[in-house]
Structures are given as C-alpha cells and as structure tokens.
Write an enzyme that holds these catalytic residues in place. Structure first.
Site, PDB file in Angstrom:
ATOM      1  N   GLN A  48       0.814  -1.225   0.000  1.00 31.18           N
ATOM      2  CA  GLN A  48       0.000   0.000   0.000  1.00 31.18           C
ATOM      3  C   GLN A  48       0.843   1.268   0.000  1.00 31.18           C
ATOM      4  O   GLN A  48       0.578   2.205  -0.761  1.00 31.18           O
ATOM      5  CB  GLN A  48      -0.906   0.009   1.231  1.00 31.18           C
ATOM      6  CG  GLN A  48      -2.110  -0.893   1.121  1.00 31.18           C
ATOM      7  CD  GLN A  48      -3.113  -0.540   2.192  1.00 31.18           C
ATOM      8  OE1 GLN A  48      -3.895   0.396   2.053  1.00 31.18           O
ATOM      9  NE2 GLN A  48      -3.073  -1.267   3.293  1.00 31.18           N
ATOM     10  N   ILE A  49       1.855   1.320   0.874  1.00 34.58           N
ATOM     11  CA  ILE A  49       2.684   2.527   0.942  1.00 34.58           C
ATOM     12  C   ILE A  49       3.462   2.700  -0.356  1.00 34.58           C
ATOM     13  O   ILE A  49       3.525   3.793  -0.921  1.00 34.58           O
ATOM     14  CB  ILE A  49       3.636   2.479   2.150  1.00 34.58           C
ATOM     15  CG1 ILE A  49       2.849   2.478   3.467  1.00 34.58           C
ATOM     16  CG2 ILE A  49       4.602   3.670   2.134  1.00 34.58           C
ATOM     17  CD1 ILE A  49       3.695   2.285   4.713  1.00 34.58           C
ATOM     18  N   ASP A  75      10.231  -6.277  -4.469  1.00 38.44           N
ATOM     19  CA  ASP A  75       9.285  -6.944  -3.566  1.00 38.44           C
ATOM     20  C   ASP A  75       9.593  -8.441  -3.555  1.00 38.44           C
ATOM     21  O   ASP A  75      10.473  -8.907  -4.294  1.00 38.44           O
ATOM     22  CB  ASP A  75       7.836  -6.675  -3.964  1.00 38.44           C
ATOM     23  CG  ASP A  75       6.949  -6.474  -2.729  1.00 38.44           C
ATOM     24  OD1 ASP A  75       7.002  -7.339  -1.821  1.00 38.44           O
ATOM     25  OD2 ASP A  75       6.222  -5.465  -2.663  1.00 38.44           O
ATOM     26  N   GLY A 122       9.097  -4.815   4.910  1.00 32.38           N
ATOM     27  CA  GLY A 122       9.515  -5.401   6.182  1.00 32.38           C
ATOM     28  C   GLY A 122       8.527  -6.482   6.575  1.00 32.38           C
ATOM     29  O   GLY A 122       7.513  -6.687   5.910  1.00 32.38           O
ATOM     30  N   ARG A 131       7.720 -10.451  20.265  1.00 28.25           N
ATOM     31  CA  ARG A 131       8.499  -9.313  19.777  1.00 28.25           C
ATOM     32  C   ARG A 131       9.827  -9.777  19.166  1.00 28.25           C
ATOM     33  O   ARG A 131      10.259  -9.265  18.134  1.00 28.25           O
ATOM     34  CB  ARG A 131       8.749  -8.363  20.962  1.00 28.25           C
ATOM     35  CG  ARG A 131       9.389  -7.039  20.585  1.00 28.25           C
ATOM     36  CD  ARG A 131       9.142  -6.043  21.723  1.00 28.25           C
ATOM     37  NE  ARG A 131       9.975  -4.862  21.581  1.00 28.25           N
ATOM     38  CZ  ARG A 131      11.039  -4.604  22.321  1.00 28.25           C
ATOM     39  NH1 ARG A 131      11.424  -5.456  23.255  1.00 28.25           N
ATOM     40  NH2 ARG A 131      11.731  -3.497  22.158  1.00 28.25           N
ATOM     41  N   ASP A 192       5.238  11.215  12.039  1.00 23.92           N
ATOM     42  CA  ASP A 192       4.836  11.642  13.378  1.00 23.92           C
ATOM     43  C   ASP A 192       4.939  13.166  13.513  1.00 23.92           C
ATOM     44  O   ASP A 192       4.089  13.809  14.134  1.00 23.92           O
ATOM     45  CB  ASP A 192       5.717  10.954  14.424  1.00 23.92           C
ATOM     46  CG  ASP A 192       5.818   9.455  14.176  1.00 23.92           C
ATOM     47  OD1 ASP A 192       4.779   8.790  14.186  1.00 23.92           O
ATOM     48  OD2 ASP A 192       6.940   8.971  13.956  1.00 23.92           O
ATOM     49  N   HIS A 220      10.418   5.648  16.685  1.00 26.56           N
ATOM     50  CA  HIS A 220       9.160   5.613  15.930  1.00 26.56           C
ATOM     51  C   HIS A 220       8.331   4.450  16.464  1.00 26.56           C
ATOM     52  O   HIS A 220       8.231   3.377  15.872  1.00 26.56           O
ATOM     53  CB  HIS A 220       9.430   5.440  14.432  1.00 26.56           C
ATOM     54  CG  HIS A 220       8.169   5.349  13.617  1.00 26.56           C
ATOM     55  ND1 HIS A 220       7.231   6.349  13.586  1.00 26.56           N
ATOM     56  CD2 HIS A 220       7.681   4.364  12.814  1.00 26.56           C
ATOM     57  CE1 HIS A 220       6.230   5.989  12.805  1.00 26.56           C
ATOM     58  NE2 HIS A 220       6.477   4.778  12.329  1.00 26.56           N
ATOM     59  N   SER A 275      -1.908   3.451   7.503  1.00 32.08           N
ATOM     60  CA  SER A 275      -1.860   4.808   6.954  1.00 32.08           C
ATOM     61  C   SER A 275      -0.860   4.885   5.806  1.00 32.08           C
ATOM     62  O   SER A 275       0.280   5.292   5.994  1.00 32.08           O
ATOM     63  CB  SER A 275      -1.493   5.807   8.052  1.00 32.08           C
ATOM     64  OG  SER A 275      -0.378   5.339   8.796  1.00 32.08           O
TER      65      SER A 275
END
Length: 364
Positions: A48-49, A75, A122, A131, A192, A220, A275
């Site tokens: 999307q980005i 990609d 990513g 994590r 941000d 971030h 976003s």
C-alpha cells in the site's frame, strides 16, 4: 538633453540584455538540456505505501519538478505479479520525469547504482508473534538489503528506512553497509512530525503551513515523544509560541502526545488498513527536505545516528530536530529541555537500547 540621451542609452542596453536572455533561453530549450536522472529504490513497492509512493516520486513531489528519475521497485516473489502491475501503471501514467522503471524480486538488481533508497518492505507483526520473532525476521531482511546496498548502490546513496521497527532496522543497515556514510542512513519520523503539526493546527484552527518546529524525539513507536515546547505559529502580528496560543499545558502533556503516538492505530481502526497515503507523503517530505534543504528558521524531525547530542547515547538511530542544507542534515543544538521532556527522551533512549540488544541477540 544629455539626461534624455542617457536614459535612451539605458533602455537600449536593457533591451539588448533582455534580447540576449531570450536568445540564450531559446537555445537552452532547443538543446533540451536537463538534469541527469536520479535512481530511486522503493522496497515493498507492491504494498500500500509503495503503491502510494511511486507516483509521487515520478511526479516530482520528492525531488522537484525538474528532476528526472529512474525508479527501481523491489518486492518478494509472492508479490511479483502485483509488482509488475504497478510497473504497468507507472508506464501508463506517462509521467514526463520518469526515465525508466525496474520491477524485480532480485535484491542485487534492485540496489544497483541507486542514489536514494526508501526501504518500505519489512515483516509485520502478526497475531500471536513474540516481539523477538518479529525482530528476528526484520534483522534478516535488513541485513540482506544492507549487504546489497553496500556492494551495489552509488557511493553517496541516501537511505530512508520506513518499515518498523524503523530505528532498529536502520541500525542494522548501518552495521552491515559500512561503505555507506553513517550520516546517509536515516529512519522515518516525519510522519509523526506531520501528525503533530496537524494536531496543533486543528487545536488552534489555523492552517498547518502556519505551524512549524514541533519535534519528535526518540523512537518511531508508541513511546515516541511529540514535543510542542519550541513550536511556533504564524499570526497577523508575527510568530508566537504554540504553547502560549494553545494555553492548555494539560492538553499538551496528555491528549496531544497520546493522539500523535496512537494515530497510526486510530487510522487502522477507522479504515481497516494502515496509513499508506500519509506515510508515502511524509517519506517524500523527508527526502525532499534532506536533498533540497529546509526553509530558513525551520527544522524537521528525522531519525538519525546520534552524536551524543542531548545526552542520547552515541550511535543510536534516534529522532532529533534537524536542519538540512546541500544534502546534509545537522542536529539543532541549544534547545532548552525541561524535566518533563528529559524523562520522555530518556525513556525513548532506554527503549532503543533494549531494541538494539534484542536485534543483536537475533544476529547471534
């Protein structure tokens, strides 16, 4: 009489100068002289980005309306067909500045001779993942891309890491791409920064272009520190401190910070997707200001390698207020840091040190 002759001569001289300029302009135009194209890499370009970003680059929003570009898109194999579709759309759009498109799943081909690398691709965190699992996946991706950029990119290649964890991905890149200057590896906190500008403008009901010099300190992540203490707002009587015009210290220390920190999650909740548009736009802003320079008296937020400024451990990729000139960024020095800010900034440094340790444990 002599005065009239002098005036007449002056007009003749001006006329000759103007005519000479018109002739030179015509010759220049007829020769069709233009800048050499800049090669820009976008990874994760089928996402999307990436899909939002590549037309912005091709249209000149990133490097200016007179700068030709060649776009390299990378990609994964599973996205190869979609990536080719993006290439077809770029060709179909007939962008005058676009001088070539490469769509590939080969990291070496993608990184060859690139001047600017925007690393959007990513491994996202999925439900049930620890994590460390996410960090391990991204460390592997960014180590491979670092090695390819180190060996095949242009010597002055500028790198912007967008994919999360952006600061630590950039740190890994810095580790494994030693031929790329340390100052040329950055991560995106401009999104941000722009969100913080937007919140101040909405609070004061002013245009966002009238607000400047907010700061995003640190990581971030949801612990980033949006700081409005040094921001100013243009008014009819000159620039005034944003804190003075807002007049609500509680809002600045709570709702303002929380809204900026959680804005990405709020957008995902609202549109069921991340976003992409604002992230792509802020990546363009980041590179444009870095390459073309920040306006006088204005700073922006960039994740850069710390030189120890403001007590941040040296070598961490940490978001600072920076000014840019002639393709170089410089950390804004001498800003007063109050106790509240110091606590938030230190918490970010601590979190980034922990991420660094986790990333290095994944490498080992």
């Amino acid at each position: 009489m002599d005065g009239f002759v002098s005036i007449e001569k002056s007009f003749v001289v001006l006329g000759c100068v103007y005519l000479s300029w018109k002739i030179i302009k015509h010759i220049w135009s007829s020769l069709n002289l233009e800048k050499d194209p800049v090669t820009v890499l976008v990874t994760g370009a089928a996402g999307q980005i990436g899909y939002a970003l590549v037309p912005m680059i091709a249209r000149g929003e990133m490097l200016g309306p007179d700068q030709p570009v060649i776009i390299h898109m990378l990609d994964i194999e599973q996205a190869a067909e979609a990536l080719n579709g993006v290439k077809m759309e770029l060709i179909d759009a007939a962008f005058p500045l676009l001088k070539g498109v490469v769509a590939t799943t080969d990291v070496v081909e993608a990184c060859s001779d690139v001047n600017i690398a925007i690393l959007v691709g990513g491994f996202p965190r999925k439900e049930g993942m620890e994590r460390k699992d996410v960090m391990s996946k991204n460390v592997s991706i960014y180590k491979a891309q670092a090695l390819a950029l180190d060996q095949h990119a242009a010597p002055d290649c500028k790198v912007l890491v967008v994919a999360n964890p952006a600061n630590t991905n950039a740190l890994i890149l810095k580790e494994f791409a030693p031929s790329i200057p340390e100052k040329n590896i950055t991560c995106l906190t401009r999104l941000d920064h722009n969100r913080a500008l937007g919140q101040i403008s909405e609070k004061l009901n002013v245009h966002v272009s009238d607000v400047k010099n907010v700061i995003i300190w640190g990581n971030h992540s949801s612990t980033q520190y949006p700081d409005a203490n040094h921001a100013t707002v243009k008014t009819f009587t000159g620039e005034k401190p944003a804190t003075e015009l807002v007049g609500d210290d509680k809002w600045l220390k709570t709702e303002f910070i929380d809204t900026v920190q959680q804005r990405g999650a709020a957008i995902i909740k609202a549109r069921r997707m991340s976003s992409a548009l604002s992230a792509a736009s802020s990546a363009c802003d980041h590179i444009r200001d870095w390459v073309l320079g920040t306006p006088k008296g204005t700073w922006v937020s960039m994740g850069v390698s710390s030189d120890g400024s403001y007590g941040v451990p040296q070598g961490l990729i940490y978001s600072f207020p920076v000014t840019c000139d002639k393709g170089e960024w410089s950390i804004m020095q001498g800003l007063k840091i109050d106790e509240f800010s110091r606590e938030k900034m230190d918490a970010n440094a601590k979190e980034l040190m922990e991420e660094k340790s986790l990333a290095y444990s994944c490498l080992n």
